[in-house]
Design a protein around this motif. Structure first.
Motif, PDB file in Angstrom:
ATOM      1  N   LEU A 163       0.838  -1.202   0.000  1.00  0.00           N
ATOM      2  CA  LEU A 163       0.000   0.000   0.000  1.00  0.00           C
ATOM      3  C   LEU A 163       0.870   1.248   0.000  1.00  0.00           C
ATOM      4  CD1 LEU A 163      -2.861   1.225   0.285  1.00  0.00           C
ATOM      5  CD2 LEU A 163      -2.611   0.992   2.762  1.00  0.00           C
ATOM      6  N   CYS A 164       1.924   1.211   0.795  1.00  0.00           N
ATOM      7  CA  CYS A 164       2.913   2.298   0.777  1.00  0.00           C
ATOM      8  C   CYS A 164       3.994   1.899  -0.214  1.00  0.00           C
ATOM      9  CB  CYS A 164       3.492   2.516   2.178  1.00  0.00           C
ATOM     10  SG  CYS A 164       4.683   3.868   2.260  1.00  0.00           S
ATOM     11  N   ASN A 165       3.922   2.456  -1.409  1.00  0.00           N
ATOM     12  CA  ASN A 165       4.819   2.057  -2.491  1.00  0.00           C
ATOM     13  C   ASN A 165       5.591   3.265  -3.021  1.00  0.00           C
ATOM     14  OD1 ASN A 165       2.932   3.457  -4.152  1.00  0.00           O
ATOM     15  ND2 ASN A 165       1.658   1.603  -4.230  1.00  0.00           N
ATOM     16  N   ALA A 166       6.320   3.056  -4.098  1.00  0.00           N
ATOM     17  CA  ALA A 166       7.161   4.129  -4.634  1.00  0.00           C
ATOM     18  C   ALA A 166       6.345   5.349  -5.034  1.00  0.00           C
ATOM     19  CB  ALA A 166       7.949   3.602  -5.835  1.00  0.00           C
ATOM     20  N   ASP A 167       5.165   5.132  -5.591  1.00  0.00           N
ATOM     21  CA  ASP A 167       4.337   6.258  -6.012  1.00  0.00           C
ATOM     22  C   ASP A 167       3.906   7.112  -4.822  1.00  0.00           C
ATOM     23  OD1 ASP A 167       4.510   5.499  -8.648  1.00  0.00           O
ATOM     24  OD2 ASP A 167       2.632   4.355  -8.617  1.00  0.00           O
ATOM     25  N   ILE A 168       3.553   6.461  -3.723  1.00  0.00           N
ATOM     26  CA  ILE A 168       3.160   7.196  -2.511  1.00  0.00           C
ATOM     27  C   ILE A 168       4.361   7.898  -1.907  1.00  0.00           C
ATOM     28  CG2 ILE A 168       2.360   6.935  -0.134  1.00  0.00           C
ATOM     29  CD1 ILE A 168       0.123   6.739  -2.192  1.00  0.00           C
ATOM     30  N   ILE A 169       5.472   7.192  -1.827  1.00  0.00           N
ATOM     31  CA  ILE A 169       6.664   7.753  -1.183  1.00  0.00           C
ATOM     32  C   ILE A 169       7.148   9.004  -1.912  1.00  0.00           C
ATOM     33  CG2 ILE A 169       9.098   7.305  -0.641  1.00  0.00           C
ATOM     34  CD1 ILE A 169       8.212   4.325  -0.228  1.00  0.00           C
ATOM     35  N   ARG A 170       7.040   9.008  -3.233  1.00  0.00           N
ATOM     36  CA  ARG A 170       7.482  10.173  -4.019  1.00  0.00           C
ATOM     37  C   ARG A 170       6.659  11.416  -3.702  1.00  0.00           C
ATOM     38  NH1 ARG A 170       8.886   6.449  -8.292  1.00  0.00           N
ATOM     39  NH2 ARG A 170       6.710   6.368  -8.961  1.00  0.00           N
ATOM     40  N   THR A 171       5.443  11.241  -3.225  1.00  0.00           N
ATOM     41  CA  THR A 171       4.594  12.395  -2.928  1.00  0.00           C
ATOM     42  C   THR A 171       4.810  12.935  -1.515  1.00  0.00           C
ATOM     43  OG1 THR A 171       2.700  11.145  -2.041  1.00  0.00           O
ATOM     44  CG2 THR A 171       2.839  11.393  -4.438  1.00  0.00           C
ATOM     45  N   CYS A 172       5.549  12.189  -0.691  1.00  0.00           N
ATOM     46  CA  CYS A 172       5.709  12.575   0.718  1.00  0.00           C
ATOM     47  C   CYS A 172       6.720  13.706   0.881  1.00  0.00           C
ATOM     48  CB  CYS A 172       6.179  11.371   1.534  1.00  0.00           C
ATOM     49  SG  CYS A 172       4.950  10.070   1.740  1.00  0.00           S
ATOM     50  N   LYS A 173       6.615  14.380   2.016  1.00  0.00           N
ATOM     51  CA  LYS A 173       7.608  15.394   2.370  1.00  0.00           C
ATOM     52  C   LYS A 173       8.980  14.737   2.529  1.00  0.00           C
ATOM     53  CE  LYS A 173       4.385  18.348   4.973  1.00  0.00           C
ATOM     54  NZ  LYS A 173       4.126  18.992   6.288  1.00  0.00           N
ATOM     55  N   PRO A 174      10.059  15.475   2.271  1.00  0.00           N
ATOM     56  CA  PRO A 174      11.401  14.889   2.378  1.00  0.00           C
ATOM     57  C   PRO A 174      11.719  14.341   3.775  1.00  0.00           C
ATOM     58  CG  PRO A 174      11.472  16.955   1.187  1.00  0.00           C
ATOM     59  CD  PRO A 174      10.095  16.847   1.754  1.00  0.00           C
ATOM     60  N   ASN A 175      11.178  14.962   4.805  1.00  0.00           N
ATOM     61  CA  ASN A 175      11.512  14.549   6.170  1.00  0.00           C
ATOM     62  C   ASN A 175      10.388  13.767   6.839  1.00  0.00           C
ATOM     63  OD1 ASN A 175       9.730  16.665   6.398  1.00  0.00           O
ATOM     64  ND2 ASN A 175      10.680  17.501   8.254  1.00  0.00           N
ATOM     65  N   VAL A 176       9.503  13.159   6.055  1.00  0.00           N
ATOM     66  CA  VAL A 176       8.374  12.438   6.633  1.00  0.00           C
ATOM     67  C   VAL A 176       8.872  11.251   7.466  1.00  0.00           C
ATOM     68  CG1 VAL A 176       8.084  10.908   4.635  1.00  0.00           C
ATOM     69  CG2 VAL A 176       6.126  11.398   6.128  1.00  0.00           C
ATOM     70  N   LEU A 177       8.181  10.988   8.556  1.00  0.00           N
ATOM     71  CA  LEU A 177       8.452   9.805   9.372  1.00  0.00           C
ATOM     72  C   LEU A 177       7.384   8.768   9.030  1.00  0.00           C
ATOM     73  CD1 LEU A 177       9.826   8.246  11.685  1.00  0.00           C
ATOM     74  CD2 LEU A 177       8.289   9.431  13.270  1.00  0.00           C
ATOM     75  N   ILE A 178       7.801   7.653   8.428  1.00  0.00           N
ATOM     76  CA  ILE A 178       6.873   6.582   8.076  1.00  0.00           C
ATOM     77  C   ILE A 178       7.010   5.459   9.101  1.00  0.00           C
ATOM     78  CG2 ILE A 178       6.286   4.821   6.363  1.00  0.00           C
ATOM     79  CD1 ILE A 178       7.166   6.754   4.189  1.00  0.00           C
ATOM     80  N   ILE A 179       5.895   5.116   9.716  1.00  0.00           N
ATOM     81  CA  ILE A 179       5.874   4.062  10.728  1.00  0.00           C
ATOM     82  C   ILE A 179       4.984   2.937  10.227  1.00  0.00           C
ATOM     83  CG2 ILE A 179       5.314   3.471  13.119  1.00  0.00           C
ATOM     84  CD1 ILE A 179       5.541   6.459  13.788  1.00  0.00           C
ATOM     85  N   ASN A 180       5.577   1.766  10.051  1.00  0.00           N
ATOM     86  CA  ASN A 180       4.762   0.618   9.693  1.00  0.00           C
ATOM     87  C   ASN A 180       4.499  -0.195  10.949  1.00  0.00           C
ATOM     88  OD1 ASN A 180       3.367  -1.423   8.508  1.00  0.00           O
ATOM     89  ND2 ASN A 180       5.132  -2.369   7.504  1.00  0.00           N
ATOM     90  N   ALA A 181       3.343   0.044  11.557  1.00  0.00           N
ATOM     91  CA  ALA A 181       2.946  -0.705  12.747  1.00  0.00           C
ATOM     92  C   ALA A 181       1.979  -1.820  12.370  1.00  0.00           C
ATOM     93  CB  ALA A 181       2.311   0.226  13.775  1.00  0.00           C
ATOM     94  N   ALA A 182       1.956  -2.139  11.065  1.00  0.00           N
ATOM     95  CA  ALA A 182       1.120  -3.228  10.557  1.00  0.00           C
ATOM     96  C   ALA A 182       2.045  -4.366  10.131  1.00  0.00           C
ATOM     97  CB  ALA A 182       0.266  -2.718   9.399  1.00  0.00           C
ATOM     98  N   ARG A 183       1.595  -5.214   9.220  1.00  0.00           N
ATOM     99  CA  ARG A 183       2.411  -6.308   8.727  1.00  0.00           C
ATOM    100  C   ARG A 183       3.465  -5.773   7.772  1.00  0.00           C
ATOM    101  NH1 ARG A 183       1.317 -10.242  12.020  1.00  0.00           N
ATOM    102  NH2 ARG A 183       1.410 -11.939  10.521  1.00  0.00           N
ATOM    103  N   GLY A 184       4.595  -6.495   7.675  1.00  0.00           N
ATOM    104  CA  GLY A 184       5.716  -6.016   6.895  1.00  0.00           C
ATOM    105  C   GLY A 184       5.371  -5.685   5.458  1.00  0.00           C
TER     106      GLY A 184
END
Length: 212
Positions: A183-204
């Motif tokens: 769900l969190c893939n390259a397309d999503i990551i490219r839209t994020c702020k440069p200093n975003v903190l991404i926390i995956n508290a779900a399944r890997g």
């Protein structure tokens, strides 16, 4: 009648749960083998044990419980075909996960001082997501929600560019309109702020780690 149960010995609080006439085997995950469960009627596991035909075929198992929220380690099709009932434990560690998210934000190296207030995007508004949202509101964060299956909030694509923190609390699913694998893939990551903190508290698999 239940005569024997096998329990992952990492699961606490099972002392004196069953009557003395039921044999209870507390085993390490690596010792939960086809031979170990062959004569058991019920099985209590965590995610380290794969529940599938390889483990259960030819056994007496008719009930499986996983002491976890996630259940992607369970072959649901096989269990259905074999007449094995299974249950998971949604919400069992919700507060602990919320505490983890709170601490991850507090200990973030860049301390998220660029934004005031912090904008947090919460993806998945179930047992954990609700607690995280309340924690964030108590701290004065701006909260954005995304849970399309529940019709709550906006899409991940819409909220991701606005977030200082993006935290995931979904199950791992591979099929359907709202599949969460990568769900969190390259397309999503490219839209994020440069200093975003991404926390995956779900399944890997919810986050494409290679893309990250």
């Amino acid at each position: 009648m239940v005569k024997q149960v096998v329990i992952d010995k990492g699961i606490p609080f099972f002392e004196d749960v069953f009557p003395p006439e039921i044999e209870v085997l507390h085993l390490s995950p690596e010792d939960i083998t086809p031979e170990a469960v062959r004569y058991a009627d019920a099985l209590f596991v965590r995610t380290r044990t794969r529940i599938n035909k390889e483990l259960l075929h030819g056994s007496n198992i008719r009930f499986v419980a996983t002491a976890t929220i996630g259940f992607d380690h369970i072959d649901q099709d096989y269990c259905r075909e074999a007449g094995i009932h299974w249950v998971s434990c949604p919400g069992c560690n919700a507060q602990a996960v919320c505490d983890y998210v709170e601490e991850a934000i507090a200990s973030s190296p860049h301390r998220l001082i660029a934004s005031s207030p912090i904008t947090i995007g919460i993806v998945g508004y179930g047992n954990v997501g609700k607690l995280v949202a309340q924690m964030a509101k108590n701290k004065g964060y701006r909260v954005l929600l995304s849970d399309p299956p529940l019709g709550i909030g906006s899409s991940l694509k819409e909220i991701a560019p606005q977030c200082d923190v993006l935290t995931f609390h979904t199950p791992l699913t591979h099929d359907g309109e709202h599949a969460t694998y990568h769900l969190c893939n390259a397309d999503i990551i490219r839209t994020c702020k440069p200093n975003v903190l991404i926390i995956n508290a779900a399944r890997g698999g919810v986050v494409d780690e290679k893309a990250l």
